[in-house]
Design an enzyme around this catalytic site. Structure first.
Site, short mmCIF file in Angstrom:
data_model
loop_
_atom_site.label_atom_id
_atom_site.label_comp_id
_atom_site.label_asym_id
_atom_site.label_seq_id
_atom_site.Cartn_x
_atom_site.Cartn_y
_atom_site.Cartn_z
N ASP A 1 33.14 47.06 -6.00
CA ASP A 1 31.69 46.13 -5.18
C ASP A 1 31.60 46.64 -4.91
O ASP A 1 30.49 48.00 -4.81
CB ASP A 1 33.02 45.74 -4.13
CG ASP A 1 33.00 44.23 -3.65
OD1 ASP A 1 33.16 44.37 -3.29
OD2 ASP A 1 32.08 44.01 -3.47
C1 GLC Z 1 30.37 41.78 -1.04
C2 GLC Z 1 31.67 41.26 -1.49
C3 GLC Z 1 32.00 40.74 -3.12
C4 GLC Z 1 30.19 40.51 -3.78
C5 GLC Z 1 29.36 41.69 -3.10
C6 GLC Z 1 28.57 41.11 -3.51
O1 GLC Z 1 30.58 42.76 -0.14
O2 GLC Z 1 33.32 42.01 -0.97
O3 GLC Z 1 33.04 39.70 -3.33
O4 GLC Z 1 29.97 39.54 -4.91
O5 GLC Z 1 29.36 42.52 -1.92
O6 GLC Z 1 27.04 40.81 -2.51
#
Ligand code: GLC
Length: 746
Positions: free
Chosen positions: A228
């Site tokens: 993430d």
């Molecule tokens: C965010 C989210 C994830 C998302 C990523 C990119 O913090 O937790 O679901 O796809 O970052 O935006």
């Protein structure tokens, strides 16, 4: 994703390390002949920024269809609809040259306050796994990869980057990992996104048990693991654990990997292993580009409206107000009728191609009825609530029926924060009470991402249509249901509790000092309310229709490793409609703690008035299993299982018994084995039964006592002592060795 990958000999170890992190917020690096590809958000619409303009990259995305978020998608209980939306998302991604869409989110809705529950499918792992699989299959059918998220046990927003989800093996496997397992084994997503949090103390991003032993060892995952965004705490540990791609890019991390290789603390083969997976992924993604793809804005909007209509749940209609019959006048009340709430806040937020306004859509279908609007309440914090309420009461009292839009504002539920409660705003409850006092013919339409306490509404006469969050076509879909263009068939995938205090995690949410204890174990959602026999306002699986259905017959047939359940359903009402048949299993007297029942399958059927048809549901044998903590594996125990055909988790229509044989359950035998385990073993039992019989005889001489329960759980070693050496020591070692060898332990 399977493909042969040329060696990486053209790249130095430094370059291989560089492959392991992004080139910027959304793309991977192009190095040598390894192409760069783009990953960006989903999951219910494409969020591609025109340029990475801000640090969080949350602003300025290009117009894309905002489909129903997972909360509504799940309420369709329709894998085919979910597949079609995945396909549409894939085409929009191809048209904008995006190779991976970051979704689906299949985390379990552990607590109704979870800030991102709107992005997740259910409190039940079977629903989440089945619909997550359909989403991935649909998306990947277009040559765009999915990113199954957030792996794993990411069920809250509070302290999400540090908190440790402390969870026992059975709930971990049977509830929180189960949806991920189903999607990986059935759909092979190109990528899996590891979550921010820790699991039992170890960050997901550097958790080799999770990313290598379970994901690749147990489930045979073939793709890459991406972090993430900002989830990597220790890049070197992450590379060793099996994290392939750190996002966004991080040059420091690259350098740390190289330094660790040079100082001997990181095996370069691990860097190469990850780089090979990344190269294979990048080549496949690059080769799957279809830049010629086009899509039709109106067609995608129509799909969004169709599926949103299937995701609407008719919770209550005691006065049979619905569908709205031709009337002289309709009062439409509530700011959400003019400014619809249709998606959540945070990384999933989509710039829609258009938005249906409920008030306009109601007017379009209301025929000759006069439609009067009053906002009733306002998102503006300095609004005069009394004045707005008074105006709404005036409009409602002068109309034949009132439709009142209530719900939560986006600011009340978004990524990054959990809700403090599950209440509707008090000014809205006051408004509803005032309106129903003058106009009892009232229909409430709800817009919200997480479960709400609805007891205050059910205290009055209002009918209730649950619109959850329906995407950009919410207004049209709601109007379709209100006027009967669509006969609602949606079913709840999250329980509506009477009180927050009744919920499973109430005393363990959101945790403290970087730990949250999953104290409720396997008893999540309806499993909890059923085990505790707690009343709920609306149960998991609940949903009404404008027609009615009877369940005529239920049969269960065992075919190999599957159970084929067939339910004959009849439409006993006056309208065509769709019925969702839920199949639960139950095993009274199980060897382990079990929920009273658990969902093992579901199906649906469209029926004309008076028509009957069969709904057939195939249930894999392992849906009956539990995770055995001693054997570290799934076990299906023998027994007489109840198979239940239901219209909701608390509306069981038919029941049948299913006799199931046991998996070979064998534990390593030793002095701490119970007498029962010894006696039930095919080798040790016969070898020792003569000695036991003499002892039991001596124990129970003249007594009318059944010693089995006591002896069954007595430790064999301690029992041997009381036998006074009756069993020769050499025999004990020999028999135990033979038994353990036969059971594969030696
Ligand atoms: C965010 C989210 C994830 C998302 C990523 C990119 O913090 O937790 O679901 O796809 O970052 O935006």
């Amino acid at each position: 994703m399977t493909d042969t990958v040329p060696a990486l000999e053209a790249l130095t170890i430094e370059q291989q390390a560089q492959l392991g992190s992004g080139a910027d917020f959304w793309t991977t690096k192009q190095l040598g002949d390894v192409p760069s590809v783009m990953l960006t958000d989903g999951p219910h619409g494409l969020r591609k920024q025109e340029a990475s303009s801000d640090q969080l990259s949350l602003s300025g995305s290009l117009p894309s269809t905002c489909f129903p978020p997972a909360v509504a998608l799940s309420q369709t209980w329709d894998p085919q609809s979910v597949y079609r939306i995945g396909e549409a998302l894939g085409n929009e991604s191809q048209a904008l040259d995006v190779q991976v869409l970051l979704g689906p989110g299949v985390n379990i809705k552990r607590d109704p306050r979870g800030g991102r529950n709107f992005e997740y499918f259910s409190e039940d792992p079977h629903v989440a796994g089945a619909l997550g699989t359909a989403w991935v299959d649909g998306l990947q059918s277009t040559g765009v990869g999915a990113s199954l998220k957030h792996f794993a046990v990411n069920n809250q927003e509070w302290d999400r980057m540090r908190v440790s989800a402390d969870v026992d093996p059975r709930p971990l496997r049977e509830i929180y990992l189960r949806p991920f397992q189903r999607v990986v084994e059935n759909a092979q997503p190109w990528t899996v996104m590891c979550s921010y949090n820790r699991i039992n103390g170890v960050h997901a991003s550097q958790n080799s048990w999770l990313l290598t032993d379970v994901l690749r060892g147990d489930w045979s995952f073939e793709g890459i693991v991406v972090s993430d965004w900002g989830a990597v705490a220790d890049r070197v540990a992450a590379v060793a654990a099996g994290l392939d791609l750190q996002m966004p890019g991080d040059e420091n991390g690259d350098a740390q990997v190289v330094a660790a290789v040079h100082d001997g603390t990181l095996d370069p083969a691990l860097v190469t292993r990850n780089a090979e997976r990344l190269e294979r992924f990048a080549r496949v993604a690059d080769a799957s580009r279809r830049p010629e793809t086009t899509w039709n804005v109106d067609a995608h909007h129509a799909l969004a409206r169709e599926v949103a209509g299937k995701g609407i749940v008719l919770l209550r209609d005691d006065q049979n107000l619905l569908p709205l019959e031709p009337v002289g006048s309709i009062a439409v009340i509530g700011e959400f009728a003019a400014k619809p709430r249709y998606q959540g806040g945070g990384s999933s937020h989509v710039h829609p191609t258009r938005v249906d306004i409920p008030l306009d859509e109601i007017r379009a279908l209301a025929g000759d009825a006069a439609v009067e609007y009053s906002s009733g309440f306002s998102s503006a914090t300095d609004a005069d609530a009394a004045a707005l309420r008074e105006d709404a009461v005036t409009v409602a009292s002068a109309s034949d029926v009132a439709v009142v839009f209530l719900g939560l504002f986006e600011r009340q539920e978004a990524e990054g924060a959990d809700r403090p409660d599950i209440e509707l705003p008090q000014d809205q409850l006051d408004l509803l009470e005032a309106v129903t006092a003058v106009q009892p013919r009232t229909v409430v339409v709800l817009s919200h991402g997480g479960a709400l306490r609805l007891a205050p509404i059910t205290a009055g006469p209002a009918s209730i249509v649950d619109g959850s969050l329906l995407g950009q076509a919410a207004g049209g879909a709601i109007a379709d249901v209100l006027f009967g263009v669509v006969n609602p068939s949606g079913r709840l995938t999250e329980t509506v509790p009477e009180r927050l205090e009744d919920t499973p995690a109430f005393t363990n949410f959101p945790g403290e000092r970087m730990h949250v204890r999953y104290g409720e174990g396997i008893y999540v959602g309806y499993r909890w309310y059923d085990a505790r026999d707690i009343d709920v306002t609306f149960p998991f699986g609940h949903g009404l229709s404008y027609t009615s259905f009877s369940y005529e017959s239920l049969s269960v047939e065992t075919v190999g490793d599957e159970f084929i359940v067939t339910v004959t359903v009849q439409n006993t009402g006056e309208r065509a409609g769709r019925e969702i048949v839920q199949i639960y299993a139950s095993l009274p007297g199980s060897a382990v703690a079990r929920a009273p029942k658990w969902l093992v399958g579901f199906g649906s059927v469209d029926l004309e008035p008076g028509q009957s048809a069969d709904v057939t549901v195939q249930i894999p044998r392992d849906e009956l299993g539990y995770w055995d903590e001693e054997l570290h594996g799934w076990v299906v125990e023998a027994g007489e299982y109840s198979i239940l055909a239901a219209a909701s988790s608390r509306d069981i229509r038919l029941q049948s018994m299913l006799a199931v044989g046991s998996d070979p359950i064998r534990y390593r035998l030793g002095s701490e084995s119970s007498l029962g385990e010894i006696m039930r073993d095919p080798i040790a039992g016969p070898a020792f039964e003569g000695y036991f019989a003499a002892m039991f005889e001596q124990f129970s001489a003249g007594e009318d006592v059944d010693f089995t329960p006591i002896l069954d759980s007595s430790p064999f070693g301690r029992f041997l002592g009381s036998l006074g050496g009756a069993i020769p020591a050499g025999l004990v070692e020999d028999v135990l060795r033979r038994a353990n060898t036969a059971n594969g332990f030696e």
